[in-house]
Design an enzyme around this catalytic site. Structure first.
Site, PDB file in Angstrom:
ATOM      1  N   LYS A   1       0.827  -1.202   0.000  1.00 58.97           N
ATOM      2  CA  LYS A   1       0.000   0.000   0.000  1.00 58.97           C
ATOM      3  C   LYS A   1       0.860   1.250   0.000  1.00 58.97           C
ATOM      4  O   LYS A   1       0.527   2.252  -0.614  1.00 58.97           O
ATOM      5  CB  LYS A   1      -0.930  -0.003   1.223  1.00 58.97           C
ATOM      6  CG  LYS A   1      -2.076  -1.000   1.119  1.00 58.97           C
ATOM      7  CD  LYS A   1      -3.040  -0.618   0.011  1.00 58.97           C
ATOM      8  CE  LYS A   1      -4.224  -1.560  -0.039  1.00 58.97           C
ATOM      9  NZ  LYS A   1      -5.130  -1.244  -1.144  1.00 58.97           N
TER      10      LYS A   1
ATOM     11  N   VAL B   1      -6.680  -5.940  -6.450  1.00 61.93           N
ATOM     12  CA  VAL B   1      -5.424  -5.313  -6.042  1.00 61.93           C
ATOM     13  C   VAL B   1      -5.661  -4.303  -4.926  1.00 61.93           C
ATOM     14  O   VAL B   1      -4.879  -4.223  -3.967  1.00 61.93           O
ATOM     15  CB  VAL B   1      -4.744  -4.632  -7.248  1.00 61.93           C
ATOM     16  CG1 VAL B   1      -3.540  -3.813  -6.791  1.00 61.93           C
ATOM     17  CG2 VAL B   1      -4.301  -5.676  -8.270  1.00 61.93           C
ATOM     18  N   GLU B   2      -6.736  -3.544  -5.016  1.00 65.48           N
ATOM     19  CA  GLU B   2      -6.958  -2.469  -4.058  1.00 65.48           C
ATOM     20  C   GLU B   2      -7.358  -2.967  -2.673  1.00 65.48           C
ATOM     21  O   GLU B   2      -6.786  -2.525  -1.670  1.00 65.48           O
ATOM     22  CB  GLU B   2      -8.027  -1.506  -4.587  1.00 65.48           C
ATOM     23  CG  GLU B   2      -7.588  -0.679  -5.784  1.00 65.48           C
ATOM     24  CD  GLU B   2      -6.540   0.365  -5.434  1.00 65.48           C
ATOM     25  OE1 GLU B   2      -6.303   0.594  -4.226  1.00 65.48           O
ATOM     26  OE2 GLU B   2      -5.969   0.956  -6.363  1.00 65.48           O
ATOM     27  N   THR B   3      -8.346  -3.858  -2.594  1.00 61.27           N
ATOM     28  CA  THR B   3      -8.892  -4.228  -1.282  1.00 61.27           C
ATOM     29  C   THR B   3      -9.249  -5.702  -1.152  1.00 61.27           C
ATOM     30  O   THR B   3      -9.860  -6.094  -0.160  1.00 61.27           O
ATOM     31  CB  THR B   3     -10.168  -3.423  -0.980  1.00 61.27           C
ATOM     32  OG1 THR B   3     -11.183  -3.754  -1.946  1.00 61.27           O
ATOM     33  CG2 THR B   3      -9.905  -1.920  -1.022  1.00 61.27           C
TER      34      THR B   3
END
Length: 389
Positions: A11, A177-179
């Site tokens: 992140k 990918v994000e969450t």
């Protein structure tokens, strides 16, 4: 204080990319970042209701009220100036904002973390960098979660693909990918994150103060208590991790309940699809191509999303698509550094669209490869179910 996990470091790398002009930023900040400057399609009709958020009722959700700012941000002249700006520009109540910022917390962990890491994640990709980055995402956990999410929200994904021209697997690639489809949307209050970065992180304070302004407008527009939403330590929100400016421009009410809620899977699906469409996604066109050739002039070219070359220039440098194509548009030269070798690929316009979400080549490639893997897994499950039936 907890030791940062591998997820924190991934992140952080995305956050550093954001700060350098990438992920989840408004068009003026992006390139992402991160977001295309010349949308080619109209915004979804559901967005028109908030085209001018200041025409919405001046709601004061949360009951905040104070005669002066107290707490962690007491005595900040820049914050008092910001409050006055919000009063004059957007009609907020001064006492309301003073009460809200009296409960905002200064995230010293974030500031210490960034102070140690700002310089460490810069520079050219290291040997094996793609191998290590890829391993964070291309695993059974992300792929299986994507297949399950697709099966659960298949009607919404199908509708988004039809409406915006974006394949379901690429919408899912972003969320993976994000969450990981909402399994980790962040645990920092957005008001704390943006206030900390806006007033205590000098390198990009102006940008984060702008995002704080957008967040307050967004909260009022959607009837949210601005002290409640949580997200990343950079202020990104929901399954697709939109920054507030991006929310105001591209989030859509895809489930028709009258609110845009990026923590809601259906609204997130529609919003990611709309984002891609607005940034020029071309339905049915390629993403990346393998290359071949002598690579004799490779050192004369700069890889990455920021540099585009006509096919003729690449050919002169000894690089051509492994499968011939009539590429009459700019191409990006992509460098992936494996443990044992360097690999060069060609990024087509749709690859560039993915990098409007985050400028990193690694990020866009992870989205691309996850999209293909999730689609393959979904089709395999569908075949097995059909055979069993």
């Amino acid at each position: 204080m907890q030791k940062p996990s591998s997820r924190h470091f991934v992140k952080l790398s995305l956050f550093i990319a954001l700060l350098s002009g990438c992920a989840t930023q408004p068009p003026a900040e992006r390139n992402p970042s991160n977001w295309a400057k010349n949308p080619t399609q109209q915004t979804a009709p559901s967005q028109s209701r908030t085209a001018n958020p200041d025409l919405r009722p001046f709601a004061s959700v949360g009951g905040y009220h104070a005669s002066i700012v107290s707490g962690d941000y007491a005595g900040y002249p820049a914050l008092n100036q910001f409050i006055e700006q919000m009063v004059q520009k957007h009609g907020f109540s001064r006492e309301y904002l003073q009460g809200l910022f009296s409960v905002a917390k200064r995230k010293q962990w974030t500031l210490d973390y960034l102070a140690k890491s700002d310089q460490g994640l810069k520079g050219k990709p290291s040997k094996g960098g793609w191998t290590r980055y890829r391993a964070q995402f291309l695993d059974d956990r992300h792929i299986d979660a994507g297949v399950s999410f697709w099966r659960k929200y298949q009607p919404s994904l199908q509708r988004a693909s039809r409406q915006y021209g974006v394949p379901a697997e690429y919408i899912l690639g972003i969320m993976a990918v994000e969450t990981t489809f909402g399994s980790f949307v962040g645990n920092h209050k957005i008001i704390d994150a943006l206030t900390t970065l806006g007033f205590d992180y000098q390198r990009r304070g102006e940008y984060f103060r702008s995002e704080l302004e957008n967040f307050l407008v967004m909260s009022r527009t959607e009837g949210l208590d601005p002290g409640k939403p949580v997200g990343s330590f950079a202020g990104a929100m929901g399954l697709g991790q939109f920054m507030p400016s991006s929310f105001l421009q591209w989030a859509v009410d895809f489930n028709g309940d009258g609110r845009r809620d990026l923590w809601n899977p259906e609204d997130a699906i529609g919003s990611v699809a709309n984002y891609f469409a607005q940034h020029g996604w071309q339905q049915g066109q390629p993403i990346v191509s393998a290359t071949r050739g002598s690579y004799s002039g490779i050192d004369s070219l700069e890889p990455g999303a920021d540099h585009a070359y006509p096919l003729s220039t690449l050919t002169q440098a000894g690089i051509e698509p492994a499968v011939p194509c009539n590429c009459d548009y700019p191409l990006r030269l992509l460098l992936l550094r494996h443990q044992s070798n360097d690999e060069y690929l060609l990024g087509h316009p749709n690859f560039y669209v993915i990098t409007r979400y985050n400028q990193s080549t690694h990020y866009a490639m992870a989205v691309h490869e996850l999209a293909l893997a999730i689609k393959s897994g979904y089709q395999r499950v569908a075949v097995n179910r059909s055979d069993a039936g």
